[in-house]
Design an enzyme around this catalytic site. Structure first.
Site, PDB file in Angstrom:
ATOM      1  N   ASP A 269      -4.112   6.683  -6.064  1.00 52.63           N
ATOM      2  CA  ASP A 269      -4.836   6.604  -4.799  1.00 52.63           C
ATOM      3  C   ASP A 269      -6.340   6.631  -5.079  1.00 52.63           C
ATOM      4  O   ASP A 269      -6.862   7.639  -5.545  1.00 52.63           O
ATOM      5  CB  ASP A 269      -4.444   7.800  -3.925  1.00 52.63           C
ATOM      6  CG  ASP A 269      -4.938   7.640  -2.503  1.00 52.63           C
ATOM      7  OD1 ASP A 269      -5.855   6.819  -2.287  1.00 52.63           O
ATOM      8  OD2 ASP A 269      -4.412   8.321  -1.625  1.00 52.63           O
TER       9      ASP A 269
ATOM     10  N   CYS B  29       1.829   2.700   1.663  1.00 53.65           N
ATOM     11  CA  CYS B  29       1.141   3.797   0.967  1.00 53.65           C
ATOM     12  C   CYS B  29       0.978   4.961   1.952  1.00 53.65           C
ATOM     13  O   CYS B  29       1.742   5.057   2.921  1.00 53.65           O
ATOM     14  CB  CYS B  29      -0.188   3.333   0.362  1.00 53.65           C
ATOM     15  SG  CYS B  29      -1.407   2.761   1.558  1.00 53.65           S
TER      16      CYS B  29
ATOM     17  N   ARG C 233      -4.654   1.155  -0.587  1.00 54.68           N
ATOM     18  CA  ARG C 233      -3.766   0.466  -1.522  1.00 54.68           C
ATOM     19  C   ARG C 233      -2.860  -0.585  -0.890  1.00 54.68           C
ATOM     20  O   ARG C 233      -2.810  -1.726  -1.352  1.00 54.68           O
ATOM     21  CB  ARG C 233      -2.914   1.492  -2.289  1.00 54.68           C
ATOM     22  CG  ARG C 233      -3.716   2.366  -3.228  1.00 54.68           C
ATOM     23  CD  ARG C 233      -2.916   3.563  -3.689  1.00 54.68           C
ATOM     24  NE  ARG C 233      -2.593   4.455  -2.560  1.00 54.68           N
ATOM     25  CZ  ARG C 233      -1.740   5.455  -2.604  1.00 54.68           C
ATOM     26  NH1 ARG C 233      -1.094   5.695  -3.733  1.00 54.68           N
ATOM     27  NH2 ARG C 233      -1.537   6.214  -1.543  1.00 54.68           N
TER      28      ARG C 233
HETATM   29  P1  4NP Z   1      -4.139   4.880   0.861  1.00 56.56           P
HETATM   30  O1  4NP Z   1      -5.288   5.944   0.610  1.00 56.56           O
HETATM   31  O2  4NP Z   1      -2.851   5.650   0.960  1.00 56.56           O
HETATM   32  O3  4NP Z   1      -4.188   4.031  -0.370  1.00 56.56           O
HETATM   33  O4  4NP Z   1      -4.483   4.130   2.110  1.00 56.56           O
HETATM   34  C1  4NP Z   1      -5.514   7.045   1.434  1.00 56.56           C
HETATM   35  C2  4NP Z   1      -6.516   6.998   2.362  1.00 56.56           C
HETATM   36  C3  4NP Z   1      -6.770   8.105   3.152  1.00 56.56           C
HETATM   37  C4  4NP Z   1      -6.011   9.248   3.016  1.00 56.56           C
HETATM   38  C5  4NP Z   1      -4.995   9.267   2.107  1.00 56.56           C
HETATM   39  C6  4NP Z   1      -4.750   8.177   1.316  1.00 56.56           C
HETATM   40  N1  4NP Z   1      -6.280  10.383   3.786  1.00 56.56           N
HETATM   41  O5  4NP Z   1      -5.554  11.372   3.671  1.00 56.56           O
HETATM   42  O6  4NP Z   1      -7.210  10.378   4.575  1.00 56.56           O
END
Ligand code: 4NP
Length: 146
Positions: free
Chosen positions: A117, A8, A14
């Protein structure tokens, strides 16, 4: 299937859930499949998964609290048999990085949908929905890729 890595953006919400669900299936069925996860971004490298992901996993009997975030490497893209992107933007980034055998998780029973997300959702509810989708898709993935 010999090995699979879920990818991800941050590797804190995720993909650690997908890794946890897949590891549980591997353990329960005594399979020999290497399972990991990573993010395309580097912002959260070294961090444990976000609190709501740890909580929703716990609720479903999976402990992901000791996982640590990493950024995907070219070496991993060569080593893992399957690379599974959580959404279209992850897919496009991974394609650019040269990933082979690349699939979207949502293509396993969810019509190719993105796993949304949940990081920017207000409450915990979004995580229940995301968990449900991830569990269903990962289970179907094990059936289809065997
Ligand atoms: P993930 O969610 O891709 O599901 O781990 C996110 C967590 C943090 C960020 C982006 C996506 N961020 O930009 O900080």
């Amino acid at each position: 299937m010999n090995s699979v890595i879920f990818v991800c953006l941050g590797n804190i919400c995720r993909s650690p859930l997908a890794e946890g669900v897949a590891k549980k299936i591997v353990e329960n069925r005594d399979l020999h499949v290497r399972v990991s996860s990573a993010g395309t971004g580097s912002w959260h490298v070294g961090e444990t998964p976000c609190a709501n992901s740890v909580k929703v996993a716990q609720k479903n009997g999976i402990n992901i609290s000791s996982f640590t975030a990493s950024q995907i490497t070219k070496k991993e893209l060569e080593e893992f048999e399957y690379v599974i992107a959580l959404d279209q933007s992850n897919y496009n980034d991974l394609k650019r990085l040269g990933a082979n055998n690349l699939h979207k998780l949502g293509s396993f029973g969810y019509n190719g949908e993105d796993v949304p997300d949940p990081y920017f959702f207000d409450g915990f509810e979004g995580f229940d929905r995301v968990y449900e989708m991830i569990e269903s898709c990962v289970t179907t993935m094990f059936e289809e890729l065997a």
